[in-house]
Motif scaffolding. Structure first.
Motif, PDB file in Angstrom:
ATOM      1  N   ASP A 101      -0.588  -0.899  -4.683  1.00 43.60           N
ATOM      2  CA  ASP A 101      -2.103  -0.121  -4.472  1.00 43.60           C
ATOM      3  C   ASP A 101      -1.654   1.277  -4.015  1.00 43.60           C
ATOM      4  N   GLU A 160      -3.769   3.697  -3.942  1.00 44.69           N
ATOM      5  CA  GLU A 160      -5.094   4.610  -3.410  1.00 44.69           C
ATOM      6  C   GLU A 160      -4.776   5.682  -2.665  1.00 44.69           C
ATOM      7  N   GLY A 161      -5.193   6.933  -2.874  1.00 49.52           N
ATOM      8  CA  GLY A 161      -5.028   8.067  -2.119  1.00 49.52           C
ATOM      9  C   GLY A 161      -3.537   8.856  -2.255  1.00 49.52           C
ATOM     10  N   LYS A 195      -5.543   1.452  -8.623  1.00 51.49           N
ATOM     11  CA  LYS A 195      -5.796   2.513  -8.027  1.00 51.49           C
ATOM     12  C   LYS A 195      -5.075   3.783  -8.132  1.00 51.49           C
ATOM     13  N   GLN A 196      -4.331   3.960  -9.087  1.00 51.87           N
ATOM     14  CA  GLN A 196      -3.235   5.146  -9.324  1.00 51.87           C
ATOM     15  C   GLN A 196      -4.136   6.296  -9.779  1.00 51.87           C
ATOM     16  N   PRO A 197      -3.842   7.452  -8.891  1.00 52.25           N
ATOM     17  CA  PRO A 197      -4.549   8.778  -9.319  1.00 52.25           C
ATOM     18  C   PRO A 197      -3.429   9.536 -10.404  1.00 52.25           C
ATOM     19  N   GLY A 211      -0.236   4.162  -1.161  1.00 55.80           N
ATOM     20  CA  GLY A 211      -0.879   5.395  -1.143  1.00 55.80           C
ATOM     21  C   GLY A 211      -1.010   6.303   0.177  1.00 55.80           C
ATOM     22  N   ASN A 240     -11.752  -5.798  -1.301  1.00 57.78           N
ATOM     23  CA  ASN A 240     -10.874  -4.770  -1.664  1.00 57.78           C
ATOM     24  C   ASN A 240     -10.343  -4.685  -3.178  1.00 57.78           C
ATOM     25  N   TYR A 241     -10.433  -5.756  -3.852  1.00 54.82           N
ATOM     26  CA  TYR A 241      -9.964  -5.652  -5.219  1.00 54.82           C
ATOM     27  C   TYR A 241     -11.044  -6.511  -6.043  1.00 54.82           C
ATOM     28  N   SER A 268      -8.583   1.857 -11.591  1.00 51.51           N
ATOM     29  CA  SER A 268      -9.435   1.294 -10.425  1.00 51.51           C
ATOM     30  C   SER A 268     -10.288   0.147 -11.272  1.00 51.51           C
ATOM     31  N   ASN A 291       0.935  -1.211  -0.043  1.00 51.91           N
ATOM     32  CA  ASN A 291      -0.077  -0.034   0.071  1.00 51.91           C
ATOM     33  C   ASN A 291       0.823   1.406  -0.069  1.00 51.91           C
TER      34      ASN A 291
END
Length: 292
Positions: free
Chosen positions: A169, A171-172, A208-210, A129, A254-255, A237, A127
């Motif tokens: 991951d 995310e965020g 989940k990469q921004p 993020g 979660n995935y 996502s 994780n």
């Protein structure tokens, strides 16, 4: 065939007939090839006097399986690992699970699924993020967690044969984490994964990469070789894209999977890391015979 395994531990039992069949098909492993390769690698190791590694059969298999039982390739891998340890001596010197206990207990960054995927592979989740605060867990501590996990994983015959899937991951993700993923850390991590891991690294999934991930990719890209490029997948996502590689029956909610959402992490895995402290200590002494 999937073998039962206790949560938060590895299985060090000898390979099942089903696993040995996979090894035969994918790694050329037969009793005859295995015996000849072990003998040849042992001879090469004894002739290569500047390297120091154990030479028992089980230990040599750690290097022969990812090298498809080509002893010359295995001795080259041993040398790459020795180079990596020498080049990163301050980070790797006298690595001890107890020193990294709080990294495992207090943070939820590194996790391993308790189940294997449909191909019998271990799935490592990182994780990177919002849950990662580089000020509380600096990148060097994060790397040492990776390193300890890989040392334990290499003791598991099923993982030697079936390999590992790496999931990152994001995310965020924010600038705080981007700063933690410095060029030096990016180079360290990717050099390690591509040159100094005696495991079959089968796939790398970015989830989940921004948009800000483009800054991370700019850091990673110069250090990614052709082999890794072919095994690297970006999903954002869209978990259905991930499911083309990992069956949703083997993934947590979660995935987009059908298993329960993750309610465990590195805190739960730490006793397993600690259990194999003796292997970590032995590994600390392997590499170049004369030291750095």
């Amino acid at each position: 065939m999937k073998t039962a395994q206790p949560p938060f531990d590895i299985v060090t039992d000898p390979p099942t007939p089903e696993l040995l069949e996979v090894a035969r098909q994918e790694l050329r492993e037969t009793p005859e090839v295995r015996e000849q390769a072990i003998q040849r690698l042992r001879t090469l190791l004894h002739e290569t006097t500047d390297l120091h590694y154990a030479d028992d059969d089980d230990f040599l298999l750690i290097f022969l399986r990812p090298c498809h039982f080509y002893p010359e390739s295995a001795i080259k891998m041993m040398r790459r690992i020795a180079d990596f340890k020498k080049n990163n001596f301050p980070l790797m010197h006298k690595l001890h699970p107890e020193d990294e206990k709080l990294s495992f207990i207090d943070h939820k960054i590194v996790n391993v699924l308790t189940n294997r995927d449909q191909k019998g592979r271990r799935v490592l989740i990182v994780n990177c993020g919002a849950v990662w605060d580089p000020k509380l867990l600096p990148s060097d501590k994060l790397f040492r967690m990776f390193y300890l996990v890989h040392l334990v994983a290499q003791l598991e015959p099923a993982t030697q044969i079936n390999g590992v899937v790496f999931v990152m991951d994001f995310e965020g993700l924010s600038l705080k984490q981007v700063r933690g993923l410095s060029p030096s850390f990016s180079k360290l991590l990717l050099t390690f994964l591509q040159e100094a891991v005696p495991l079959r690294m089968k796939e790398f999934h970015i989830l989940k990469q921004p948009y800000i991930f483009n800054m991370v990719w700019t850091l990673f890209k110069p250090f990614i070789g052709d082999k890794l490029k072919k095994r690297l997948y970006f999903h954002g996502s869209d978990m259905k894209k991930l499911h083309k590689h990992i069956d949703p029956a083997d993934l947590p909610k979660n995935y987009g999977g059908t298993r329960p959402a993750l309610d465990y992490g590195s805190r739960d895995w730490y006793p397993c890391i600690e259990k194999y402290t003796e292997h970590v200590h032995r590994w600390n002494g392997y590499g170049y015979a004369t030291g750095p």
